[in-house]
Design a protein around this motif. Structure first.
Motif, PDB file in Angstrom:
ATOM      1  N   ARG A 116       7.686  -9.571 -10.191  1.00  0.00           N
ATOM      2  CA  ARG A 116       8.491  -9.160 -11.353  1.00  0.00           C
ATOM      3  C   ARG A 116       9.080  -7.768 -11.144  1.00  0.00           C
ATOM      4  NH1 ARG A 116       5.432 -10.740 -16.892  1.00  0.00           N
ATOM      5  NH2 ARG A 116       3.843 -12.026 -15.928  1.00  0.00           N
ATOM      6  N   VAL A 117       8.321  -6.895 -10.486  1.00  0.00           N
ATOM      7  CA  VAL A 117       8.844  -5.551 -10.191  1.00  0.00           C
ATOM      8  C   VAL A 117      10.066  -5.667  -9.284  1.00  0.00           C
ATOM      9  CG1 VAL A 117       8.337  -3.368  -9.019  1.00  0.00           C
ATOM     10  CG2 VAL A 117       6.642  -4.395 -10.521  1.00  0.00           C
ATOM     11  N   ASP A 119       0.820  -1.207   0.000  1.00  0.00           N
ATOM     12  CA  ASP A 119       0.000   0.000   0.000  1.00  0.00           C
ATOM     13  C   ASP A 119       0.854   1.258   0.000  1.00  0.00           C
ATOM     14  OD1 ASP A 119      -2.595  -0.724  -0.226  1.00  0.00           O
ATOM     15  OD2 ASP A 119      -2.901  -1.019   1.922  1.00  0.00           O
ATOM     16  N   PHE A 120       2.155   1.101   0.122  1.00  0.00           N
ATOM     17  CA  PHE A 120       3.057   2.250   0.149  1.00  0.00           C
ATOM     18  C   PHE A 120       2.805   3.130  -1.092  1.00  0.00           C
ATOM     19  CE2 PHE A 120       7.106   4.446  -0.365  1.00  0.00           C
ATOM     20  CZ  PHE A 120       7.379   4.818   0.937  1.00  0.00           C
ATOM     21  N   PRO A 121       2.748   4.468  -0.902  1.00  0.00           N
ATOM     22  CA  PRO A 121       2.467   5.331  -2.046  1.00  0.00           C
ATOM     23  C   PRO A 121       3.653   5.410  -3.005  1.00  0.00           C
ATOM     24  CG  PRO A 121       2.862   6.648  -0.088  1.00  0.00           C
ATOM     25  CD  PRO A 121       2.853   5.218   0.363  1.00  0.00           C
ATOM     26  N   ALA A 122       3.708   4.480  -3.944  1.00  0.00           N
ATOM     27  CA  ALA A 122       4.789   4.495  -4.934  1.00  0.00           C
ATOM     28  C   ALA A 122       4.279   3.852  -6.210  1.00  0.00           C
ATOM     29  CB  ALA A 122       6.004   3.729  -4.409  1.00  0.00           C
ATOM     30  N   ARG A 123       4.853   4.272  -7.328  1.00  0.00           N
ATOM     31  CA  ARG A 123       4.555   3.636  -8.607  1.00  0.00           C
ATOM     32  C   ARG A 123       5.601   2.567  -8.876  1.00  0.00           C
ATOM     33  NH1 ARG A 123       5.420   8.556 -12.244  1.00  0.00           N
ATOM     34  NH2 ARG A 123       7.064   8.676 -10.677  1.00  0.00           N
ATOM     35  N   VAL A 124       5.315   1.725  -9.858  1.00  0.00           N
ATOM     36  CA  VAL A 124       6.249   0.676 -10.237  1.00  0.00           C
ATOM     37  C   VAL A 124       7.631   1.254 -10.530  1.00  0.00           C
ATOM     38  CG1 VAL A 124       6.749  -0.926 -12.121  1.00  0.00           C
ATOM     39  CG2 VAL A 124       4.485  -0.922 -11.049  1.00  0.00           C
ATOM     40  N   ILE A 125       7.661   2.341 -11.285  1.00  0.00           N
ATOM     41  CA  ILE A 125       8.946   2.926 -11.687  1.00  0.00           C
ATOM     42  C   ILE A 125       9.729   3.419 -10.461  1.00  0.00           C
ATOM     43  CG2 ILE A 125       7.969   5.233 -12.089  1.00  0.00           C
ATOM     44  CD1 ILE A 125      10.438   3.832 -14.526  1.00  0.00           C
ATOM     45  N   PHE A 139       3.567  -1.064 -17.201  1.00  0.00           N
ATOM     46  CA  PHE A 139       2.994  -0.819 -15.872  1.00  0.00           C
ATOM     47  C   PHE A 139       3.783   0.231 -15.092  1.00  0.00           C
ATOM     48  CE2 PHE A 139       1.479  -4.928 -17.152  1.00  0.00           C
ATOM     49  CZ  PHE A 139       0.210  -5.036 -16.613  1.00  0.00           C
ATOM     50  N   ALA A 140       4.700   0.938 -15.769  1.00  0.00           N
ATOM     51  CA  ALA A 140       5.637   1.819 -15.063  1.00  0.00           C
ATOM     52  C   ALA A 140       4.942   2.815 -14.140  1.00  0.00           C
ATOM     53  CB  ALA A 140       6.520   2.553 -16.067  1.00  0.00           C
ATOM     54  N   ASP A 141       3.792   3.346 -14.560  1.00  0.00           N
ATOM     55  CA  ASP A 141       3.147   4.389 -13.768  1.00  0.00           C
ATOM     56  C   ASP A 141       2.014   3.867 -12.902  1.00  0.00           C
ATOM     57  OD1 ASP A 141       4.762   6.541 -14.565  1.00  0.00           O
ATOM     58  OD2 ASP A 141       3.729   6.613 -16.498  1.00  0.00           O
ATOM     59  N   ARG A 142       1.882   2.545 -12.798  1.00  0.00           N
ATOM     60  CA  ARG A 142       0.838   1.938 -11.983  1.00  0.00           C
ATOM     61  C   ARG A 142       1.236   1.964 -10.510  1.00  0.00           C
ATOM     62  NH1 ARG A 142      -2.956  -2.166 -13.482  1.00  0.00           N
ATOM     63  NH2 ARG A 142      -2.754  -1.552 -15.658  1.00  0.00           N
ATOM     64  N   GLN A 143       0.257   2.179  -9.642  1.00  0.00           N
ATOM     65  CA  GLN A 143       0.546   2.099  -8.204  1.00  0.00           C
ATOM     66  C   GLN A 143       0.823   0.638  -7.855  1.00  0.00           C
ATOM     67  OE1 GLN A 143      -1.079   1.127  -5.037  1.00  0.00           O
ATOM     68  NE2 GLN A 143       0.561   2.205  -3.962  1.00  0.00           N
ATOM     69  N   ILE A 144       1.826   0.389  -7.025  1.00  0.00           N
ATOM     70  CA  ILE A 144       2.271  -0.984  -6.791  1.00  0.00           C
ATOM     71  C   ILE A 144       1.210  -1.855  -6.128  1.00  0.00           C
ATOM     72  CG2 ILE A 144       4.755  -0.534  -6.759  1.00  0.00           C
ATOM     73  CD1 ILE A 144       4.567  -0.319  -3.717  1.00  0.00           C
ATOM     74  N   GLY A 145       0.286  -1.244  -5.373  1.00  0.00           N
ATOM     75  CA  GLY A 145      -0.767  -2.016  -4.719  1.00  0.00           C
ATOM     76  C   GLY A 145      -1.793  -2.557  -5.705  1.00  0.00           C
ATOM     77  N   GLN A 146      -1.819  -1.999  -6.925  1.00  0.00           N
ATOM     78  CA  GLN A 146      -2.799  -2.448  -7.917  1.00  0.00           C
ATOM     79  C   GLN A 146      -2.312  -3.640  -8.723  1.00  0.00           C
ATOM     80  OE1 GLN A 146      -3.313   1.170 -10.116  1.00  0.00           O
ATOM     81  NE2 GLN A 146      -4.601   2.109  -8.557  1.00  0.00           N
TER      82      GLN A 146
END
Lengths: 271, 311
Positions: free
Chosen positions: A166-167, A108-114, A151-158
């Motif tokens: 893979r990330v 849930d940490f606020p971060a994107r894949v990138i 998926f670079a700009d996807r939020q990691i929780g999604q």
């Protein structure tokens, strides 16, 4: 000195090259870690030769993850000598990539894949500096190696569990290391992800890198890896699959918890 | 007096001080929240009391600097005690914090009662609500005073202290942004990279303690506790990116400070009451209302992590 440390090669132009010029990526002696009174890993010696791909296998709570964390200094070791490329870890961090268990972090940490992949570029970016477009391009390149570039700009929780794994692998690739230590990279992932991860790991091996995975699925050990280390607090066996992954060593490691039929299946799998 | 002169003299300094205090607490609060340590702000503001009493007993004055140093020292002692209890007692962090801050706060009250502090004015009410309304800019004659060096020198000293503290915190967060982010998200990976996660965590708590103590002196512990938690928690519901979360938290801290002060001063008049209510209480209330609103309509209120839960 051990016999293989004395081995010398003579190159075409007559220079003598000792095998010590290519030191072992990871060698531990007497590694002991304890949580409270009870030791989790007890006096383990192990060597992970250059260019090998090793599975660390053992029952739940056998100290597989703790062994990796002890080697990396993430948990405190009571005893043990640890050498990465023949030197202390402090001096060789740049050459070592680590993938923790996926479930060990809060997705849930606020971060994107990138953002997560760029964490692998931490040492390259440097103290008091921020990542630039060059680093972003590197991160995208690593994502495309695991099929996650879209998926670079996807939020990691999604992401699904397999995508998250893979990330994590892409982040390790960004570290551009010589030795890759992965904790349960195949735990709870889909078949497509498992295939993608194995492919990347085999590419790393083909490029001369060294790979060590904590692994829980006995049925895939001989297909994915060329070496195995069996551990149940103490090391039970270590070596090439054919020598170390036998009914006797498995029985010793799992203490009779594997049925004879299961072991027969594994032998068929490795034959 | 020109138009607005009364506002500049009576309200401008409290609003600016309240806003600075709110932002100084909200900034480190973002990381505390993500580390599930949000209550540390509560702990720090409670242990400030014994720190202040001890500082008074040692120095015999109620000058600001000894008080602040005492409070900051108590915060560091409390953090060390929390770590110690966590490790020796193997209890969860929340329990360790609860034990430490209630015990130290109680010790502070006892110390206050038993020692000879009858001649000075240290009271618990002041510690809770602060005295935001009393931070008046006596030298101001109107908006023109903002360009008058002599008048500016007469601004309440809390304003300058908080501005310095806020600057220190901003520099700390920017300089160690990567270290804070990585060690908060994935401590094991951070350690393997060579980041000293223990030192980063301690530095964050010290920065929080500095913010809490500086804010506590000006606005009291209610705002301090609210500002460590509410603006970051509200901001988390607005975005899925760390940088943007922090920007939102600054915005929410600012709006709650300004709106809270205005509502406290003028709100009761709108309802026909003659007396203003506590600004600190109203600021904390507005921050809580913002959080409630974000819980209902914030774009990121659906937690996404379920998909990632193991098995």
């Amino acid at each position: 000195m051990t016999p293989d440390a004395q081995l010398e090669l003579v190159t075409a132009d007559g220079r003598r090259v000792s095998t010590e010029s290519a030191p072992c990526p990871l060698e531990v002696r007497g590694l002991t870690v304890s949580y409270g009174e009870k030791p989790a890993v007890f006096s383990v010696d192990a060597r992970f030769p250059s260019g090998s791909m090793t599975a660390i296998v053992g029952p739940n709570g056998a100290g597989k993850s703790t062994f990796l964390k002890g080697a990396l200094g993430i948990v405190r070791c009571l005893a043990g000598e640890i050498r990465f490329f023949g030197r202390p870890f402090k001096e060789t961090r740049r050459d070592v990539a680590y993938v923790p268990q996926r479930a060990s972090v809060d997705w849930d940490f606020p971060a994107r894949v990138i953002d997560v992949v760029m964490m692998g570029l931490y040492r390259e970016v440097g103290l008091f500096r921020f990542a630039g477009s060059r680093h972003r391009a590197r991160a995208i390149e690593c994502l495309s190696r695991v099929g996650m570039q879209d998926f670079a700009d996807r939020q990691i929780g999604q992401l699904s569990g397999g995508q998250q794994q893979r990330v994590f692998l892409a982040r390790a690739l960004a570290q551009d290391a010589e030795l890759y230590l992965l904790d349960e990279p195949f735990a709870g992932v889909d078949a497509a992800t498992e295939h993608a991860i194995v492919t990347v790991l085999k590419e790393l091996k083909a490029a001369g890198k060294t790979v060590v995975c904590v692994h829980h699925d006995l049925s895939t050990v001989s297909a994915y890896f060329d070496r195995v280390m069996l551990i149940n607090m103490r090391k039970q066996a270590e070596g090439p699959i054919a020598e170390a992954f036998t009914p006797e060593t498995l029985q010793a490691t799992y203490g009779g918890r594997l049925a004879a039929s299961q072991i027969d299946e594994l032998r068929l799998g490795s034959a | 007096m020109e138009v607005g002169a009364e506002f500049v003299q009576l309200s401008l300094a409290p609003i600016v001080i309240g806003t600075l205090a709110a932002i100084a607490c909200a900034l480190p609060g973002n990381f505390l929240l993500l580390r599930r340590q949000a209550l540390i702000g509560d702990a720090i503001s409670h242990v400030a009391l014994p720190g202040i009493v001890v500082a008074f007993l040692v120095t015999g004055t109620i000058a600001t600097w000894p008080m602040m140093i005492g409070a900051a020292g108590a915060a560091v002692v409390a953090v060390a005690l929390i770590e110690l209890i966590k490790r020796l007692g193997r209890v969860e962090p929340g329990a360790a914090m609860g034990v430490v801050f209630t015990t130290l706060f109680a010790a502070g009250v006892l110390l206050l009662e038993q020692s000879d502090t009858s001649g000075v004015h240290i009271d618990v009410e002041h510690a809770l609500y602060g005295n935001l309304e009393s931070l008046i800019w006596f030298d101001a004659v109107g908006w023109s005073s903002l360009a008058d060096p002599a008048a500016l020198a007469g601004l309440p000293p809390q304003l300058f202290r908080l501005a310095i503290v806020l600057a220190v915190i901003v520099v700390f967060l920017v300089a160690f942004w990567k270290e804070l982010a990585i060690s908060t998200f994935d401590p094991g990976f951070a350690q393997a990279l060579g980041i000293r996660t223990g030192a980063v965590g301690f530095a964050l708590v010290v920065a929080s303690a500095i913010a809490a103590v500086a804010a506590f002196d000006a606005v009291g512990s209610i705002i301090v506790i609210a500002m460590f938690v509410c603006p970051p928690a509200t901001a988390r519901l607005m975005t899925d990116r760390l940088g943007r979360q922090i920007a939102w938290s600054v915005l929410f801290a600012t709006t709650s400070a300004i709106a809270g002060y205005v509502f406290a001063g003028y709100g009761p008049l709108w309802f026909g009451s003659a007396d203003a209510v506590s600004a600190a209480g109203m600021i904390a209330t507005v921050a809580g209302l913002q959080l409630g609103l974000a819980c209902m309509i914030g774009p990121r209120r659906q937690r996404t992590g379920q998909a990632a839960a193991p098995h």
